[in-house]
Enzyme design. Structure first.
Site, PDB file in Angstrom:
ATOM      1  CB  CYS A  43      31.937  -9.588 -75.090  1.00  0.00           C
ATOM      2  SG  CYS A  43      31.199 -10.527 -76.189  1.00  0.00           S
ATOM      3  CB  CYS A  48      31.837  -9.949 -79.699  1.00  0.00           C
ATOM      4  SG  CYS A  48      31.716 -10.318 -78.027  1.00  0.00           S
ATOM      5  CE  LYS A  51      32.239  -8.667 -84.026  1.00  0.00           C
ATOM      6  NZ  LYS A  51      33.538  -9.416 -83.748  1.00  0.00           N
ATOM      7  CE1 TYR A 178      38.454  -8.862 -82.577  1.00  0.00           C
ATOM      8  CE2 TYR A 178      40.759  -9.202 -82.560  1.00  0.00           C
ATOM      9  CZ  TYR A 178      39.457  -9.097 -81.788  1.00  0.00           C
ATOM     10  OH  TYR A 178      39.489  -8.892 -80.709  1.00  0.00           O
ATOM     11  CD  GLU A 182      35.319  -8.681 -86.605  1.00  0.00           C
ATOM     12  OE1 GLU A 182      35.331  -9.920 -86.290  1.00  0.00           O
ATOM     13  OE2 GLU A 182      35.221  -7.941 -85.626  1.00  0.00           O
ATOM     14  CB  ALA A 342      34.311 -16.458 -86.207  1.00  0.00           C
ATOM     15  CG  HIS A 436      26.698 -33.161-102.672  1.00  0.00           C
ATOM     16  ND1 HIS A 436      27.678 -32.519-103.079  1.00  0.00           N
ATOM     17  CD2 HIS A 436      25.762 -33.346-103.631  1.00  0.00           C
ATOM     18  CE1 HIS A 436      27.306 -31.911-104.360  1.00  0.00           C
ATOM     19  NE2 HIS A 436      26.416 -32.619-104.705  1.00  0.00           N
ATOM     20  CD  GLU A 441      30.138 -31.079-101.115  1.00  0.00           C
ATOM     21  OE1 GLU A 441      30.405 -32.632-101.482  1.00  0.00           O
ATOM     22  OE2 GLU A 441      29.112 -30.367-101.522  1.00  0.00           O
TER      23      GLU A 441
END
Length: 453
Positions: A43, A48, A51, A178, A182, A342, A436, A441
């Site tokens: 990582c 990660c 990256k 991924y 990515e 994610a 908002h 939302e």
């Protein structure tokens, strides 16, 4: 029987370091850790963290274009890979130093050496020393693997992408997970002509179909030559230094660089594990129970070496659960259910829980889904779309899954993940007042299901 240590950890990545320092710092256990490469693991050093910094770097051209649409005199300028790379590696050095200090401050003795298992309580270092421990924790992580095709030696992997002397003018990225997706976005954003091959029907297999379809569409709209049902059969180095690639459709193309992101394997080779009684799975992963214990009662394993859920925060959680179980007397099974994650494609995808297809196979569901052009990019003249999606159990009304494809999706899904993990119902979402104007939302304003299944 007396041992040199209460715990010997093999591997200095996120899971191993967390387990070592918490066991030493919180319980006073005598702990040692061996790492043959750099502290921080995949990582921090080759995953990660670098990256994500490359993702940030690759997004600035689009930001500059958007700024001009908002009235700013914003030239894009040129990107200096050498300047970025030097700063990147300085940051990785800083982070590695933090990992080393955390271990030292917790009283963990460290060995910059390779360690392998001799028996249930003994490890042997590459220096020739042998150490004994009441417990051994395997946390060696994993590594990328290349396709078994002629010329594969000419390709790089995600490990080497951060070490390039210069950016190629063109690159082929092989894979559809991924990591491949990515880096396709990263290289494209940095100005590299980017092609991606994936052997399957659609990239990001295992994720919600509607979400991954939108990601693929937007990647193509951003200029990535994404080709599915396509794989590499042959690679040859040419006289000018480029790599000629023959694909499964018989086409030949040349690229300055080829990167394989075609899977990873556990670092269990030549570790003495099976000889010591530790059972390995079909792909070489360490087999463990719900408490991360192997077939040898004194040996445990956490992180990617177990090939359960290969995410850094999961490895950390597994390391913490190990300490609770073994050193604090609180048997703690690892919870791998409803993990938010994610994918830092462009656009990002954030997801937690079941996709539509998985949920529909298990029972009656309602699907709430909306795709739209968000205010910020719409004003700038972009056709980019985002997606907000909820999967709801038709009987219990519990939200089974939440899927977001949008800029900042990773930030959004972290918070949505809390609600989903708590077992929130669709009505709980509905009772929440919208913020908002925001993209997110829409998660609390979708009143009628798009479809049922």
């Amino acid at each position: 029987m007396s041992f040199d240590y209460d715990l010997f950890v093999i591997g200095g990545g996120s899971g191993g370091v967390r387990a070592a320092r918490v066991a030493a710092g919180d319980t006073g256990a005598k702990v040692a850790l061996a790492e043959e490469d750099r502290y921080g693991g995949t990582c921090v050093i080759r995953g990660c963290v670098p990256k994500k910094l490359m993702v940030f770097a690759s997004e600035f051209p689009e930001m500059a274009a958007e700024a001009r649409a908002y009235g700013w005199d914003m030239p894009t300028g040129d990107f200096s890979w050498p300047d970025f790379r030097s700063k990147l590696h300085a940051e990785l050095d800083r982070l590695e130093g933090i990992y080393r200090r955390l271990l030292a401050n917790s009283g963990v003795e460290t060995f910059d050496a390779r360690a392998k298992v001799v028996d249930a309580h003994t490890v042997e270092l590459s220096t020739g020393e042998r150490k004994t421990a009441k417990h051994i924790l395997l946390a060696m992580g994993g590594r990328p693997v290349k396709l078994d095709v002629p010329g594969a030696e000419h390709a790089i992997t995600s490990n080497e992408i951060f070490l390039l002397d210069e950016l190629p003018k063109s690159i082929l990225i092989v894979g559809g997970g991924y990591i491949a997706s990515e880096f396709a976005g990263v290289m494209n954003g940095l100005g590299v002509k980017t092609t991606q091959f994936y052997r399957g029907e659609q990239i990001l297999r295992g994720f919600d179909n509607e979400a991954r379809d939108l990601v693929a569409d937007e990647m193509r709209n951003n200029g990535i030559d994404l080709q599915v049902n396509t794989n590499v059969t042959l690679m040859e180095k040419t006289a000018d230094g480029s790599i000629k690639v023959t694909d499964t459709n018989g086409r030949e193309r040349s690229f300055d660089q080829v990167m394989f992101a075609t899977g990873r394997t556990a670092n269990t080779d030549n570790m003495g594990l099976e000889e010591a009684g530790v059972k390995l799975g079909r792909k070489g992963e360490v087999e463990v129970d719900q408490f991360s214990q192997t077939a040898v009662p004194s040996i445990y394993a956490v992180g990617d070496v177990t090939d359960r859920v290969n995410l850094t925060p999961v490895a950390i959680r597994e390391g913490m659960a190990f300490v609770e179980t073994v050193f604090k007397g609180k048997p703690t099974p690892v919870d791998h259910d409803l993990i938010p994650t994610a994918i830092f494609t462009q656009p990002e995808m954030g997801t937690v829980g079941m996709g539509e297809e998985e949920a529909a196979a298990k029972g009656q569901i309602e699907v709430y889904s909306t795709s739209f052009r968000p205010m910020r990019s719409l004003f700038a003249g972009s056709d980019a779309k985002v997606l907000m999606k909820l999967i709801v159990d038709a009987n219990t009304r519990v939200v089974l899954g939440c899927h977001i494809v949008a800029p900042g999706a990773g930030e959004m899904i972290q918070l949505a993940g809390i609600a989903v993990k708590m077992g929130a119902t669709k009505e709980d979402f509905d009772r929440t007042v919208a913020v908002h104007p925001t993209m997110s939302e829409e998660i609390v304003t979708m009143k009628a299901p798009t479809r049922t299944a």
